[in-house]
Design an enzyme around this catalytic site. Structure first.
Site, short mmCIF file in Angstrom:
data_model
loop_
_atom_site.label_atom_id
_atom_site.label_comp_id
_atom_site.label_asym_id
_atom_site.label_seq_id
_atom_site.Cartn_x
_atom_site.Cartn_y
_atom_site.Cartn_z
N LYS A 67 -1.98 3.78 -29.79
CA LYS A 67 -1.78 2.95 -28.60
C LYS A 67 -2.84 1.85 -28.51
CE LYS A 67 -3.10 3.87 -24.37
NZ LYS A 67 -3.30 4.44 -23.02
N ASP A 113 2.45 3.79 -23.65
CA ASP A 113 1.60 4.37 -22.62
C ASP A 113 2.48 5.20 -21.69
OD1 ASP A 113 2.94 2.55 -21.01
OD2 ASP A 113 1.12 1.86 -19.99
#
Length: 229
Positions: A128, A147
């Site tokens: 991420k 996310d």
């Protein structure tokens, strides 16, 4: 809620969602404040389990004191912890930031690397964070940033039934054009904050509701005197 046959296929639905998100949030961009790739890296590490708004309150003083990788690599750990304390999990974050910057200085000539495999070697950096840094720091789309918002909305929209972020990312990468991988994430995050919230999604005003099998939108009764097609 049933989906029209036109958008029954996940690939078609994903592309239509992308078109609408681009229309709804044309100016959407990363909401973290930064000036350099290393500052973006640090801000993204701090954003774990913390709002971007809070991170943006912390980073001006942090970057004024430690503006680049060499400064952060040599930072006093207690001082670094104090500066990032309000972002939560501050001890781990401070250690990871200093260790990541030490590696950047020692192995990458003080520059945040541009390769995914190199970024993933840095302490505190998973896919991420690496995706955010590559996309917004260097304009490189190597994956889809997953996310909590992207995970929740992608599941609600029926684009994945996976729970692991890596598997969700892999599915989304097959559904979306590579140039739009980060566009998808950043706009879905905006939509998750503004409309499709975790506890009370506003399905009645969501412009993706007709594409969403999870939407709860009741049909309004016809206005008296009108003819329904």
């Amino acid at each position: 809620m049933s989906i029209s046959r036109k958008y029954a296929h996940k690939g078609q639905r994903a592309l239509e969602i992308l078109v609408r998100l681009n229309r709804l949030y044309p100016e959407a961009t990363c909401t973290l404040n930064y000036q350099t790739p290393v500052q973006l890296l640090v801000a993204t590490i701090l954003s774990a389990q913390c709002t971007d708004e809070r991170v943006n309150q912390v980073t001006p003083a942090l970057f004024a004191r430690f503006p680049d990788a060499p400064a952060l690599a040599n930072a006093d750990l207690e001082e670094l912890e104090t500066l990032v304390r309000s972002t939560g999990f501050y001890r781990n974050k401070a250690r990871n930031i200093r260790a990541a910057c030490q590696m950047i200085v020692d192995r990458f000539d003080g520059q945040v690397p541009k390769l995914m495999e190199d970024l993933l070697q840095l302490p505190g950096v998973a896919r991420k964070t690496a995706n955010v840094v590559l996309a917004h720091g260097y304009g490189i789309n190597m994956g889809v940033t997953v996310d909590t918002h992207v995970k929740r909305l992608s599941q609600r929209l029926g684009l994945t039934d996976k729970t692991d972020p890596l598997r969700i990312e892999q599915e989304l990468m097959h559904l979306l054009p590579q140039p739009d991988w980060e566009n998808w994430s950043i706009r879905l995050i905006y939509h998750g904050r503004a409309v499709c919230t975790a506890r009370n999604p506003a399905c009645d005003r969501c412009e993706l509701a007709d594409l969403c099998p999870s939407a709860h939108v009741s049909r309004r009764p016809p206005v008296p005197g009108t003819v329904q097609a």
